[in-house]
Design a protein around this motif. Structure first.
Motif, short mmCIF file in Angstrom:
data_model
loop_
_atom_site.label_atom_id
_atom_site.label_comp_id
_atom_site.label_asym_id
_atom_site.label_seq_id
_atom_site.Cartn_x
_atom_site.Cartn_y
_atom_site.Cartn_z
N SER A 152 -86.66 -39.09 -75.83
CA SER A 152 -86.11 -40.24 -76.66
C SER A 152 -85.43 -39.56 -78.00
O SER A 152 -85.65 -38.86 -78.40
CB SER A 152 -87.02 -41.20 -76.53
N LEU A 153 -84.49 -40.54 -78.01
CA LEU A 153 -83.26 -40.43 -79.27
C LEU A 153 -83.16 -41.26 -80.03
O LEU A 153 -82.53 -42.60 -79.21
CB LEU A 153 -81.92 -39.48 -78.92
N ASP A 154 -83.19 -42.11 -80.72
CA ASP A 154 -82.75 -43.29 -81.87
C ASP A 154 -81.57 -42.97 -82.00
O ASP A 154 -81.07 -41.97 -83.00
CB ASP A 154 -83.47 -43.07 -83.01
N TRP A 155 -80.45 -43.79 -81.74
CA TRP A 155 -79.16 -44.21 -81.45
C TRP A 155 -79.08 -43.75 -82.96
O TRP A 155 -77.47 -43.66 -83.58
CB TRP A 155 -78.45 -44.98 -80.61
N GLN A 156 -79.52 -44.11 -84.07
CA GLN A 156 -79.08 -44.97 -85.63
C GLN A 156 -79.70 -43.44 -86.17
O GLN A 156 -78.61 -43.41 -87.30
CB GLN A 156 -80.27 -45.51 -85.76
N THR A 157 -80.02 -42.15 -85.41
CA THR A 157 -80.04 -41.04 -86.05
C THR A 157 -78.87 -40.06 -86.07
O THR A 157 -78.50 -39.23 -86.30
CB THR A 157 -81.15 -40.00 -86.05
N LEU A 158 -77.88 -40.37 -85.12
CA LEU A 158 -76.24 -39.55 -84.48
C LEU A 158 -75.39 -40.43 -84.95
O LEU A 158 -75.06 -41.81 -85.20
CB LEU A 158 -76.54 -39.89 -82.65
N MET A 159 -74.69 -39.36 -85.13
CA MET A 159 -73.24 -40.04 -85.71
C MET A 159 -71.24 -38.64 -85.17
O MET A 159 -72.14 -37.70 -84.28
CB MET A 159 -72.71 -39.06 -87.15
N CYS A 160 -71.15 -39.61 -84.39
CA CYS A 160 -70.06 -39.44 -83.90
C CYS A 160 -69.29 -38.05 -84.32
O CYS A 160 -68.71 -38.73 -85.76
CB CYS A 160 -69.35 -40.52 -82.96
N CYS A 161 -68.32 -37.29 -83.90
CA CYS A 161 -67.77 -36.41 -85.15
C CYS A 161 -66.68 -35.76 -84.02
O CYS A 161 -66.45 -36.37 -82.45
CB CYS A 161 -68.47 -34.97 -85.13
N GLY A 162 -65.38 -34.69 -84.49
CA GLY A 162 -64.76 -34.58 -84.12
C GLY A 162 -64.76 -33.34 -83.06
O GLY A 162 -63.88 -32.08 -83.33
N GLY A 163 -65.50 -32.78 -82.61
CA GLY A 163 -65.76 -31.38 -81.80
C GLY A 163 -67.51 -31.39 -82.02
O GLY A 163 -67.86 -31.32 -83.76
N ALA A 164 -67.68 -29.91 -81.84
CA ALA A 164 -69.34 -29.39 -82.63
C ALA A 164 -68.59 -28.44 -84.19
O ALA A 164 -69.22 -28.84 -84.32
CB ALA A 164 -69.66 -28.58 -81.45
N GLN A 165 -67.20 -28.11 -84.00
CA GLN A 165 -67.30 -27.65 -85.19
C GLN A 165 -67.39 -27.88 -86.43
O GLN A 165 -67.38 -28.43 -87.07
CB GLN A 165 -65.68 -26.60 -85.00
#
Length: 460
Positions: A152-165
């Motif tokens: 499971s993964l808490d969405w609140q610990t995730l941020m969207c970025c411009g690619g893995a780099q």
């Protein structure tokens, strides 16, 4: 010709259109449906199977998104020729970039069409919140739960970025200052080397074995350098294709906890290894792992949709501040496409197709270059590794280039302090088609044996 009628498995689960899509794929693989075969009209097939026309339509659309069939207005839906019978690419074959096979054009068209129907499109053209919209972050968390081994993964610990780099740059900047040392495998991702050189980080390579980074080498390097950051690719390591077992992951976490190390986990190839059931380091040690991934390696490199998962609290806040300084906020259109593909199932359909194609291409390379290629833990990925001394790698790469095949420069992965794992990386996903890959493999085989059209490169 007898019209094809699919046979459903006796035991099936999930939506009926997905079952039908998988039957189409299986029959194509088995040769029951050959290239150029016209599928039955949707209404006729729906009547024959006793299902709705809508279900058949969705199945045909899903098969088209996977590149299995192609629909032509007024003519019908036909099986695509996905064998190696296509004409090989002319001119230089560039196998130096690790990319997934090209995305079918109809999928791109669907994405553009879905954007037109999006009621929040105007909002997407404005600045987004620093971590991205909640809708996008929830979708990304669901995707990683399905494809990357998170229970499971808490969405609140995730941020969207411009690619893995971009995600990796944020993670490094949140943890390090210029001049700081970052531990990594003795052979490491060239993008990490580029980032370290630009930001004046010092990469310190540690010893590897058949499972990647060795725990004893990590422990010793942590003591010797005093650093607190370890960057690693535990799954289908780039460039060596090595994958850490569950026990190895547990041992790495044990050392990290004992030496108070932060782990930056680059897991962009996890979807290719989902059948192994291996949890990411971020699931084993969420309190000290920054997890980097994207859709680039499994769906499309031009879709600059990356994700960074970080421990909640002060470090997460530091990552957010770093994100704002480097990119302000995620690109709304990219995030919209990524979320639409994840929510609609397009991402799953395409990922299955890409994995199947990657498996076929990896098998081609393992067969053609048998004895020269290091056997990967999993014969499904975007690259294979040919271990050899650095001088041999440079000569082989030069011979291949003279004959029309470009490979990644042998020195692209080395860290200066270590005795690196040296060799050549062959990116099987970069070929335009299987016929082109077959031509490249034949050329590389000749180069390995010392054959070349350039007398200056021939062995004496």
């Amino acid at each position: 010709m007898t019209e094809w009628v699919p046979k459903f498995p006796s035991e099936r689960s999930g939506p009926i259109y997905r079952v039908l899509t998988e039957v189409i794929a299986a029959d194509i693989e088995a040769g029951t449906l050959t290239p150029g075969t016209r599928l039955p009209p949707q209404r006729d097939l729906a009547f024959a199977l006793g299902i709705s026309v809508g279900a058949v339509t969705r199945a045909y659309d899903a098969a088209a998104r996977r590149g299995l069939v192609s629909a032509h207005v007024g003519r019908g839906t036909f099986v695509v020729d996905r064998s190696g019978c296509a004409e090989p690419q002319e001119g230089l074959i560039d196998l130096s970039t690790n990319v997934a096979p090209l995305v079918p054009l109809d999928l791109t068209t669907d994405a553009v069409a879905s954007l037109r129907e999006m009621s929040s499109l105007a909002d997407r053209l404005n600045y987004l919140p620093p971590c991205g919209l909640e809708f996008d972050r929830r979708a990304a968390a669901e995707w990683l739960t399905r494809t990357a081994g998170f229970g499971s993964l808490d969405w609140q610990t995730l941020m969207c970025c411009g690619g893995a780099q971009s995600a990796m740059a944020i993670a490094f900047a949140a943890l390090c200052r210029p001049g700081d040392t970052i531990l990594c495998e003795a052979a490491t991702f060239s993008g990490a080397r580029t980032l370290a050189a630009q930001q004046s980080y010092q990469l310190h390579g540690i010893g590897m074995d058949d499972e990647g980074a060795r725990p004893d080498a990590l422990d010793r390097a942590a003591v010797e350098t005093g650093t607190r950051v370890f960057y690693t690719l535990p799954t289908l390591h780039n460039p060596t294709t090595r994958t850490m077992s569950l026990q190895r992951r547990a041992d790495i976490v044990r050392v990290a906890r004992a030496r108070d190390l932060w782990i930056v986990e680059d897991d962009v190839y996890a979807p290719y290894a989902s059948d192994l059931g291996l949890p990411p380091l971020a699931a084993l040690a969420p309190e000290r792992t920054l997890y980097v991934t994207s859709l680039s390696k499994i769906i499309a490199p031009g879709l600059r949709a990356g994700f960074l998962v970080a421990p909640a609290g002060e470090l997460f806040d530091r990552c957010v501040r770093t994100l704002r300084a480097l990119m302000h906020s995620p690109a709304g259109i990219n995030a919209a496409i990524a979320t639409d593909w994840i929510r609609s199932g397009r991402a799953d359909d395409l990922a299955r197709a890409v994995r199947a194609e990657a498996h076929a291409r990896t098998t081609m390379a393992l067969t053609s270059l048998q004895g020269a290629v290091a056997e990967p833990n999993l014969a499904t990925g975007l690259h294979v590794w040919l271990p050899m001394p650095i001088a041999d790698a440079e000569r082989t790469a030069a011979r291949a280039l003279t004959a029309g095949v470009r490979l990644t420069p042998p020195g692209a992965f080395a860290t200066s302090n270590s005795d690196p794992a040296t060799g050549l990386r062959l990116c099987v996903g970069a070929a335009a088609n299987r016929a082109t890959l077959a031509r490249a493999l034949s050329t590389l085989k000749d180069a390995l044996m010392g054959a070349t059209n350039d007398p200056a490169l021939d062995p004496l």
